[in-house]
Design an enzyme around this catalytic site. Sequence first.
Site, PDB file in Angstrom:
ATOM      1  N   LYS A 198      -2.273  -0.968   2.174  1.00 13.43           N
ATOM      2  CA  LYS A 198      -3.464  -0.181   1.788  1.00 13.43           C
ATOM      3  C   LYS A 198      -4.505  -0.196   2.909  1.00 13.43           C
ATOM      4  CE  LYS A 198      -4.371  -2.852  -1.759  1.00 13.43           C
ATOM      5  NZ  LYS A 198      -3.266  -3.825  -1.613  1.00 13.43           N
ATOM      6  N   ARG A 220      -9.342  -2.575  -9.600  1.00 17.75           N
ATOM      7  CA  ARG A 220      -8.197  -3.471  -9.735  1.00 17.75           C
ATOM      8  C   ARG A 220      -7.981  -3.894 -11.183  1.00 17.75           C
ATOM      9  NH1 ARG A 220      -8.224  -5.634  -4.272  1.00 17.75           N
ATOM     10  NH2 ARG A 220      -6.468  -7.011  -3.964  1.00 17.75           N
ATOM     11  N   ARG A 274       0.989 -11.813   8.404  1.00 15.87           N
ATOM     12  CA  ARG A 274      -0.244 -11.110   8.787  1.00 15.87           C
ATOM     13  C   ARG A 274      -1.160 -12.030   9.589  1.00 15.87           C
ATOM     14  NH1 ARG A 274      -3.602  -8.086   4.309  1.00 15.87           N
ATOM     15  NH2 ARG A 274      -3.485 -10.117   3.283  1.00 15.87           N
ATOM     16  N   ARG A 328      -5.302 -15.562   6.966  1.00 16.15           N
ATOM     17  CA  ARG A 328      -6.196 -15.593   5.802  1.00 16.15           C
ATOM     18  C   ARG A 328      -5.795 -16.731   4.873  1.00 16.15           C
ATOM     19  NH1 ARG A 328      -6.655  -9.448   3.490  1.00 16.15           N
ATOM     20  NH2 ARG A 328      -6.422 -10.584   1.531  1.00 16.15           N
ATOM     21  N   ARG A 369      -1.333 -14.030  -6.304  1.00 13.51           N
ATOM     22  CA  ARG A 369      -1.854 -12.655  -6.161  1.00 13.51           C
ATOM     23  C   ARG A 369      -0.855 -11.635  -6.699  1.00 13.51           C
ATOM     24  NH1 ARG A 369      -2.823 -12.738  -0.035  1.00 13.51           N
ATOM     25  NH2 ARG A 369      -3.465 -10.565  -0.191  1.00 13.51           N
TER      26      ARG A 369
HETATM   27  P1  AP5 Z   1      -2.330  -4.612   4.929  1.00 13.46           P
HETATM   28  O1  AP5 Z   1      -2.585  -3.203   5.343  1.00 13.46           O
HETATM   29  O2  AP5 Z   1      -3.289  -5.666   5.329  1.00 13.46           O
HETATM   30  O3  AP5 Z   1      -2.004  -4.645   3.365  1.00 13.46           O
HETATM   31  P2  AP5 Z   1      -2.975  -4.524   2.107  1.00 13.46           P
HETATM   32  O4  AP5 Z   1      -2.257  -3.735   1.075  1.00 13.46           O
HETATM   33  O5  AP5 Z   1      -4.332  -4.027   2.523  1.00 13.46           O
HETATM   34  O6  AP5 Z   1      -3.010  -6.032   1.688  1.00 13.46           O
HETATM   35  P3  AP5 Z   1      -4.199  -7.012   1.286  1.00 13.46           P
HETATM   36  O7  AP5 Z   1      -3.590  -8.371   1.202  1.00 13.46           O
HETATM   37  O8  AP5 Z   1      -5.385  -6.876   2.196  1.00 13.46           O
HETATM   38  O9  AP5 Z   1      -4.540  -6.500  -0.075  1.00 13.46           O
HETATM   39  P4  AP5 Z   1      -5.102  -7.338  -1.168  1.00 13.46           P
HETATM   40  O10 AP5 Z   1      -5.201  -6.236  -2.127  1.00 13.46           O
HETATM   41  O11 AP5 Z   1      -4.401  -8.504  -1.689  1.00 13.46           O
HETATM   42  O12 AP5 Z   1      -6.378  -8.029  -0.475  1.00 13.46           O
HETATM   43  P5  AP5 Z   1      -7.878  -7.594  -0.451  1.00 13.46           P
HETATM   44  O13 AP5 Z   1      -8.403  -7.907   0.880  1.00 13.46           O
HETATM   45  O14 AP5 Z   1      -8.075  -6.236  -1.023  1.00 13.46           O
HETATM   46  O15 AP5 Z   1      -0.852  -4.985   5.482  1.00 13.46           O
HETATM   47  C1  AP5 Z   1      -0.309  -6.287   5.282  1.00 13.46           C
HETATM   48  C2  AP5 Z   1       0.470  -6.709   6.546  1.00 13.46           C
HETATM   49  O16 AP5 Z   1       1.573  -5.807   6.739  1.00 13.46           O
HETATM   50  C3  AP5 Z   1      -0.357  -6.631   7.837  1.00 13.46           C
HETATM   51  O17 AP5 Z   1       0.017  -7.691   8.661  1.00 13.46           O
HETATM   52  C4  AP5 Z   1       0.013  -5.279   8.462  1.00 13.46           C
HETATM   53  O18 AP5 Z   1      -0.087  -5.336   9.854  1.00 13.46           O
HETATM   54  C5  AP5 Z   1       1.470  -5.125   8.005  1.00 13.46           C
HETATM   55  N1  AP5 Z   1       1.829  -3.737   7.730  1.00 13.46           N
HETATM   56  C6  AP5 Z   1       1.062  -2.784   7.120  1.00 13.46           C
HETATM   57  N2  AP5 Z   1       1.758  -1.642   6.990  1.00 13.46           N
HETATM   58  C7  AP5 Z   1       2.996  -1.877   7.536  1.00 13.46           C
HETATM   59  C8  AP5 Z   1       4.174  -1.076   7.673  1.00 13.46           C
HETATM   60  N3  AP5 Z   1       4.237   0.177   7.251  1.00 13.46           N
HETATM   61  N4  AP5 Z   1       5.264  -1.654   8.257  1.00 13.46           N
HETATM   62  C9  AP5 Z   1       5.229  -2.939   8.682  1.00 13.46           C
HETATM   63  N5  AP5 Z   1       4.114  -3.756   8.573  1.00 13.46           N
HETATM   64  C10 AP5 Z   1       3.030  -3.216   7.994  1.00 13.46           C
HETATM   65  O19 AP5 Z   1      -8.485  -8.609  -1.539  1.00 13.46           O
HETATM   66  C11 AP5 Z   1      -8.543  -9.992  -1.296  1.00 13.46           C
HETATM   67  C12 AP5 Z   1      -9.108 -10.703  -2.505  1.00 13.46           C
HETATM   68  O20 AP5 Z   1     -10.460 -10.233  -2.773  1.00 13.46           O
HETATM   69  C13 AP5 Z   1      -8.362 -10.461  -3.824  1.00 13.46           C
HETATM   70  O21 AP5 Z   1      -7.243 -11.307  -3.983  1.00 13.46           O
HETATM   71  C14 AP5 Z   1      -9.472 -10.765  -4.845  1.00 13.46           C
HETATM   72  O22 AP5 Z   1      -9.682 -12.148  -4.965  1.00 13.46           O
HETATM   73  C15 AP5 Z   1     -10.711 -10.170  -4.178  1.00 13.46           C
HETATM   74  N6  AP5 Z   1     -10.906  -8.777  -4.551  1.00 13.46           N
HETATM   75  C16 AP5 Z   1     -10.803  -7.696  -3.734  1.00 13.46           C
HETATM   76  N7  AP5 Z   1     -11.024  -6.566  -4.423  1.00 13.46           N
HETATM   77  C17 AP5 Z   1     -11.254  -6.946  -5.695  1.00 13.46           C
HETATM   78  C18 AP5 Z   1     -11.510  -6.220  -6.889  1.00 13.46           C
HETATM   79  N8  AP5 Z   1     -11.558  -4.862  -6.899  1.00 13.46           N
HETATM   80  N9  AP5 Z   1     -11.695  -6.919  -8.041  1.00 13.46           N
HETATM   81  C19 AP5 Z   1     -11.648  -8.271  -8.038  1.00 13.46           C
HETATM   82  N10 AP5 Z   1     -11.386  -9.009  -6.951  1.00 13.46           N
HETATM   83  C20 AP5 Z   1     -11.191  -8.352  -5.793  1.00 13.46           C
END
Ligand code: AP5
Length: 210
Positions: A13, A88, A122, A155, A166
């Site tokens: 994402k 979410r 990552r 992270r 998660r």
């Molecule tokens: P990446 O693009 O970083 O993936 P992502 O889907 O953004 O993953 P996240 O872990 O950031 O999502 P998340 O939803 O768990 O975390 P968030 O920060 O939102 O890609 C992942 C890896 O793959 C990278 O190394 C990238 O280089 C690689 N990659 C990408 N695309 C690729 C491809 N096509 N091929 C190969 N490799 C690829 O949230 C963190 C925390 O914040 C949550 O756990 C929660 O505690 C809190 N939080 C955030 N939002 C909320 C909410 N709305 N409500 C409540 N708590 C929340």
Amino acid sequence: MKLIFLGPPGAGKGTMAKRLAKDRKIAHISTGDLFREAIARESELGLEVKAIIERGDLVPDSLTIQLVAERIKAGDCAGGFILDGFPRTIGQAEALEKLVGVDAAVNFGLSDEELVRRLSGRRLCPACGRTFHVDFMPPQVPDLCDSCGAGLIVRKDDQIDSIRNRLSVYQKQTEPLIGFYSRRGLLKNVDGAPAPEAVFSALKKTLALP
Ligand code: AP5
């Protein structure tokens, strides 16, 4: 253009949101990034959410909705935005509907096995926020950011116990949003498995963008 990016942790994402926001010149709003910035600043919000995020649980809806409600009022959102990782929960989605309408909710799909590989490999630049992967998107110099030269970090919530939590939290609390947006005719599915360039092409095609 106002978009929501849905999908399990690690589906890509953030990678696609950064790229599309740049391409379309719209704002990229990642709730995860906003929380991590608050933690780094040691603000009141940061201190409140630090342990929750490190465990891989969700931050309470009340805090998250307030954060997004404030953020989308900013001037850079006037021309459109991508909400990456919000909503979410059904509660967050219902609150968002009262705040603003969206054009589409894009759901990035990926197998659990691949999600674990993506998250455990990552690497994040704590200075500029750029994301790398040790196998799929390695930096030119190991452990250093290509953009700003800062040392890359893992992270805390990319440790295996937190990853498993998660994924389980996602299935229980976030997956129901697929049905929520499908019933509203807003859901678009994109396969997150191919290489980034191919995922980006599929995303633009799905959104009928040139
Ligand atoms: P990446 O693009 O970083 O993936 P992502 O889907 O953004 O993953 P996240 O872990 O950031 O999502 P998340 O939803 O768990 O975390 P968030 O920060 O939102 O890609 C992942 C890896 O793959 C990278 O190394 C990238 O280089 C690689 N990659 C990408 N695309 C690729 C491809 N096509 N091929 C190969 N490799 C690829 O949230 C963190 C925390 O914040 C949550 O756990 C929660 O505690 C809190 N939080 C955030 N939002 C909320 C909410 N709305 N409500 C409540 N708590 C929340």
